[in-house]
Design an enzyme around this catalytic site. Structure first.
Site, PDB file in Angstrom:
ATOM      1  N   PRO A 104      -8.508  -1.290   9.309  1.00 22.11           N
ATOM      2  CA  PRO A 104      -7.941  -1.684   8.299  1.00 22.11           C
ATOM      3  C   PRO A 104      -7.656  -3.005   7.710  1.00 22.11           C
ATOM      4  O   PRO A 104      -8.016  -3.919   8.634  1.00 22.11           O
ATOM      5  CB  PRO A 104      -6.414  -1.377   8.777  1.00 22.11           C
ATOM      6  CG  PRO A 104      -6.652  -1.095  10.250  1.00 22.11           C
ATOM      7  CD  PRO A 104      -8.326  -0.887  10.512  1.00 22.11           C
ATOM      8  N   VAL A 105      -7.961  -3.171   6.352  1.00 18.01           N
ATOM      9  CA  VAL A 105      -8.175  -4.445   5.917  1.00 18.01           C
ATOM     10  C   VAL A 105      -6.585  -5.389   6.085  1.00 18.01           C
ATOM     11  O   VAL A 105      -5.634  -4.744   6.132  1.00 18.01           O
ATOM     12  CB  VAL A 105      -8.363  -4.332   4.278  1.00 18.01           C
ATOM     13  CG1 VAL A 105      -8.276  -5.849   3.455  1.00 18.01           C
ATOM     14  CG2 VAL A 105      -9.617  -3.506   3.994  1.00 18.01           C
ATOM     15  N   GLY A 121      -6.081  -7.918  10.994  1.00 16.21           N
ATOM     16  CA  GLY A 121      -6.230  -8.802  12.307  1.00 16.21           C
ATOM     17  C   GLY A 121      -7.382  -8.362  13.038  1.00 16.21           C
ATOM     18  O   GLY A 121      -7.494  -8.799  14.340  1.00 16.21           O
ATOM     19  N   GLY A 166     -10.505  -7.913  12.086  1.00 20.83           N
ATOM     20  CA  GLY A 166     -11.787  -8.517  11.714  1.00 20.83           C
ATOM     21  C   GLY A 166     -12.657  -7.467  10.756  1.00 20.83           C
ATOM     22  O   GLY A 166     -13.739  -7.578  10.617  1.00 20.83           O
ATOM     23  N   SER A 167     -11.750  -7.011   9.780  1.00 17.91           N
ATOM     24  CA  SER A 167     -12.513  -5.932   8.963  1.00 17.91           C
ATOM     25  C   SER A 167     -13.423  -6.792   8.037  1.00 17.91           C
ATOM     26  O   SER A 167     -14.713  -6.275   7.810  1.00 17.91           O
ATOM     27  CB  SER A 167     -11.294  -5.366   8.007  1.00 17.91           C
ATOM     28  OG  SER A 167     -10.785  -6.176   7.253  1.00 17.91           O
ATOM     29  N   ALA A 194     -15.340  -9.648   8.774  1.00 20.76           N
ATOM     30  CA  ALA A 194     -16.414 -10.178   9.558  1.00 20.76           C
ATOM     31  C   ALA A 194     -17.308  -8.653   9.727  1.00 20.76           C
ATOM     32  O   ALA A 194     -18.489  -8.851   9.786  1.00 20.76           O
ATOM     33  CB  ALA A 194     -15.970 -10.935  10.787  1.00 20.76           C
ATOM     34  N   ALA A 195     -16.621  -7.776  10.084  1.00 19.55           N
ATOM     35  CA  ALA A 195     -17.216  -6.578  10.606  1.00 19.55           C
ATOM     36  C   ALA A 195     -18.030  -5.852   9.476  1.00 19.55           C
ATOM     37  O   ALA A 195     -19.141  -5.589   9.784  1.00 19.55           O
ATOM     38  CB  ALA A 195     -16.181  -5.436  11.185  1.00 19.55           C
ATOM     39  N   ASP A 218     -14.150 -14.826  14.662  1.00 17.44           N
ATOM     40  CA  ASP A 218     -14.150 -13.300  14.317  1.00 17.44           C
ATOM     41  C   ASP A 218     -15.725 -12.948  14.226  1.00 17.44           C
ATOM     42  O   ASP A 218     -16.448 -11.966  14.902  1.00 17.44           O
ATOM     43  CB  ASP A 218     -13.521 -13.197  13.134  1.00 17.44           C
ATOM     44  CG  ASP A 218     -12.114 -13.205  13.136  1.00 17.44           C
ATOM     45  OD1 ASP A 218     -11.524 -13.679  14.184  1.00 17.44           O
ATOM     46  OD2 ASP A 218     -11.248 -12.873  12.242  1.00 17.44           O
TER      47      ASP A 218
HETATM   48  C1  MEV Z   1      -8.204 -14.651  12.897  1.00 15.11           C
HETATM   49  O1  MEV Z   1      -8.704 -13.414  13.599  1.00 15.11           O
HETATM   50  C2  MEV Z   1      -8.035 -15.757  14.058  1.00 15.11           C
HETATM   51  C3  MEV Z   1      -7.477 -17.204  13.487  1.00 15.11           C
HETATM   52  O2  MEV Z   1      -7.237 -17.999  14.537  1.00 15.11           O
HETATM   53  C4  MEV Z   1      -8.189 -17.773  12.281  1.00 15.11           C
HETATM   54  C5  MEV Z   1      -9.486 -18.230  12.808  1.00 15.11           C
HETATM   55  O3  MEV Z   1      -9.706 -18.365  13.990  1.00 15.11           O
HETATM   56  O4  MEV Z   1     -10.365 -18.480  11.868  1.00 15.11           O
HETATM   57  C6  MEV Z   1      -5.841 -17.046  12.906  1.00 15.11           C
END
Ligand code: MEV
Length: 314
Positions: A101-102, A105, A107-108, A110-111, A152
């Site tokens: 899911p976008v 959290g 990592g959509s 980066a993946a 990420d």
């Molecule tokens: C995002 O997955 C993690 C954060 O710490 C941002 C980052 O590290 O770039 C919120």
């Protein structure tokens, strides 16, 4: 539809400890989540038609571009073609599908970028080492997020648990005893760019308060590493709860996240916290393997949009 000439995928990720503080030089611990993945498939396109990136899950398409202000995934496709000496772009259709899911959290972005870079290399009969994939994906992360720490792209490109400190190569570390997580989605989309920007504004307004919170989070991440390496799973739960309390103090939690964390703890989770940028997206709960079903049921009853169970270190 023509036969694919390449297909590559990349896992999602969860941050176990240290989000946000990692942007300010403190360590973080992150793991890949292989149950959710982005997949890039390359098929030949008609001669002279150029290269197009199609993203049917989000309803968009873009041509690879050297313009850093263009679509971050079109930019990373261009960068991959460039480092592999394949410019101008070949006549390809790159189709990106994803079950991540976008803005959740996991990592959509980066993946998706990692899957594209891997598929481009594969289609050209080349392979890129994880560190180089990670460096390319970091460029698209900067477009998605503004000031990403790099955690990420690192955990996703290396696809293994990592101890991460900004600007340093990731350190693999020993997982003394496997442990189980339930991951639950609040269903609230929350772009990381927003929470990272808000934390930055808070830090600029009151550096001593924020530095103290980041130091406290950093201390937890170090303690968590010692517990993970020693196989002391029971010690991890309270550390997660304490990390969550500090994330609340950074104002990146939300009523939905708090509700899911409380539901998980009441159903027997050893600890629970948000994972990633916060204010929505996913939370993680540490469970015993036998307790996973009860915690999953409690999270669903408390309104989780979706849940998954993942084992770390197996
Ligand atoms: C995002 O997955 C993690 C954060 O710490 C941002 C980052 O590290 O770039 C919120």
């Amino acid at each position: 539809m023509s036969e694919p000439i390449a297909q590559a995928s990349a896992a999602g990720k969860a941050i176990l400890f240290g989000e946000h503080a990692v942007v300010y030089g403190r360590p973080a611990i992150a793991v890949p989540v292989s149950q959710v993945r982005a997949v890039a498939t390359i098929t030949p396109a008609p001669l002279g038609s150029g290269c197009i990136l199609e993203m049917p899950d989000v309803g968009g398409q873009a041509a690879p571009t050297d313009d850093p202000t263009g679509h971050p995934l079109a930019y990373v496709a261009w960068l991959a073609l460039s480092v592999l000496d394949a410019l101008p772009p070949p006549d390809w259709r790159i189709t990106l599908r994803s079950t991540i899911p976008v803005a959740s959290g996991l990592g959509s972005g980066a993946a998706a970028a990692t899957a594209i870079v891997r598929a481009v290399a594969q289609a050209l009969g080349r392979s890129l080492p994880p560190a180089q994939v990670s460096a390319l994906v970091y460029e698209s992360e900067k477009r998605f997020h503004g000031t990403p720490s790099g955690v990420d792209n690192t955990v996703i490109a290396f696809e293994q648990p990592v101890w991460f400190v900004r600007g340093q190569p990731p350190q693999p570390f020993v997982i003394g005893r496997p442990f189980t997580l339930v991951i639950a989605d609040t269903g609230v989309a929350s772009p990381t760019r927003i929470t990272v920007g808000d934390v930055r504004r808070g830090w600029e307004a009151d550096p001593p308060r924020y530095e103290a919170l980041f130091d406290a989070i950093g201390g937890i991440v170090h303690a968590a590493r010692r517990a993970i390496e020693a196989g002391d799973v029971a010690a991890l739960g309270p550390l997660m709860d304490e990390n969550q309390r500090l994330l609340q103090a950074l104002d990146v939690s939300s009523p939905e996240l708090e509700r899911l964390c409380a539901a998980a703890r009441s159903a027997g989770a050893l600890g629970a916290k948000l994972s990633g940028g916060g204010r929505g997206g996913n939370m993680i709960a540490l469970v015993t393997p036998d307790g996973a079903a009860d915690v999953t049921a409690a999270l669903e009853a408390a309104g989780a949009r979706s849940t998954l169970i993942t084992a770390v270190g197996v």
